[in-house]
Design an enzyme around this catalytic site. Sequence first.
Site, PDB file in Angstrom:
ATOM      1  N   GLU A  24       5.208 -11.605  -9.028  1.00 19.00           N
ATOM      2  CA  GLU A  24       3.818 -11.953  -8.733  1.00 19.00           C
ATOM      3  C   GLU A  24       3.222 -12.947  -9.739  1.00 19.00           C
ATOM      4  OE1 GLU A  24       1.499  -8.388  -8.121  1.00 19.00           O
ATOM      5  OE2 GLU A  24       2.532  -7.923  -6.256  1.00 19.00           O
ATOM      6  N   GLU A  83       7.770  -5.771  -1.787  1.00  9.28           N
ATOM      7  CA  GLU A  83       6.713  -4.780  -2.020  1.00  9.28           C
ATOM      8  C   GLU A  83       5.913  -4.661  -0.735  1.00  9.28           C
ATOM      9  OE1 GLU A  83       4.208  -4.790  -5.489  1.00  9.28           O
ATOM     10  OE2 GLU A  83       5.782  -5.679  -6.745  1.00  9.28           O
TER      11      GLU A  83
END
Length: 502
Positions: free
Chosen positions: A173, A292
Amino acid sequence: MPNASVALDRGAVVAPVNRRLFGSFVEHLGRCVYDGIYEPGHPTADEDGFRRDVVDLVRELGSSTIRYPGGNFVSGYKWEDGIGPREDRPVRRDLAWHSLESNQVGVDEFARWCALTGSELMMAVNLGTRGIAEALDLLEYTNHPSGTALSDLRIANGATEPYDIRMWCLGNEMDGPWQLGHMNAEDYGKLAARTASAMKMVDKDLELVVCGSSGSGMPTFGEWERVVLEHSYENVDFVSCHAYYQERKGDLGSYLASSLDMQYFIETVVATADHVKHKLKSKKTINLSFDEWNIWYLDEHQASDEVNDEWRFAPRQLEDVYSVADAVVLGNLLITLLKNSDRVTSASLAQLVNVIAPIMTEPGGDAWRQTTFFPFSVTSRLAEGVVVRPSISAGTYETEVYGTASLLDSVATFDEESGRSAVFLVNRSQTESLTVTVDARSFDAARITEAVSLHDDDVYAKNTHEDQNRVGLTANESAALADGVLTVTLPPVSWTAVALTR
């Protein structure tokens, strides 16, 4: 009672069922590792300190790959802290989740745990506060057979054989301002490209995942993928997608249609990746790693005091307790991943134990299944062969967030060799059962071997520590098969799986 139909043609193949779609995620966060998979004092603990009751549930869940050790945690992680004699390992601060890390579980222990659960280790490297050299060191430690400083150190630490880790995430991320070492797409793309190039100098067959957007609502969504891939395209194999969903403001109708956002996310990233492919005149195709995805009540977490000024070991964080509605949405998201398995070839349910997880534990006590455990475990067990794209005819309803949504969603799988097939269905109606006719004649199905639904009159019913079996699967007695045509009645807000065979 409304009616709907599904037509299945064994020739409408999306892709082979990829076992990596049933992956999960273990991060050093809250009680996922400590008190979750690892609790040396627990009655079921083995010589490594691993809870065998949790191992048994992970095997039942059917997790294939396990992404490790993060997540946000990895961007401040020094992997070297987690090897060697446990008594010599340093305690560090984890800035991502404002807690203390004991390093009692590291790569060696986790590789042994993956072997216990029959899962594949998917490793993430720290590109937030570290870089190329550290990634290469970890690769040498885990994968080189022997005869170098770090491979011999692994052997000295008890692992004679290399772990041969194939999938590697290049950071986590990095588009998010919350991330340690956050950078813009240009800087990350260049770093990821250099890291990937170096790692493939070691092993050209590694499968590398470059960071995509951490959500479709990010202001840089789409543009981030374009820029990053223009730098790294030829050196990587996957681009990651992350998405979490929750019910907001009592809007159950929109929540039940969350898979429409996941579909939009997938289509956008695929289009962007293919645009870069054509722009670069490349012959390779980048696939998606949805590494995710889950239900996460993030709004409630951000409003809580779970992260505070205290520095604690394994605090209780993100321990969402899931409802029937949550499980139905999760089952629907898994249907969406299967429908897109021609391009989504890896996925990780985040996370596995205690932290927004299908499995919960108490220190020294029980381990139990959350509602979300059931659609995942059954889909993982029944899906085999190839994914077949259904033709669905059903009524619709209007949602505030996503516009028009179908009352029914479905996908099927078929295995030519065994003759087994499976149909997965979701009824999004909040008030009415849905009678569905499934034309499965092309599957040569002769009998039903299993028909189960997840449903409750209370869509917010949950499994808790005090009542661990409040919600479970029930046999769907309505399922009937005649001349290859399946009829089944789906209760309101329900997920259903029907297994067929020749």
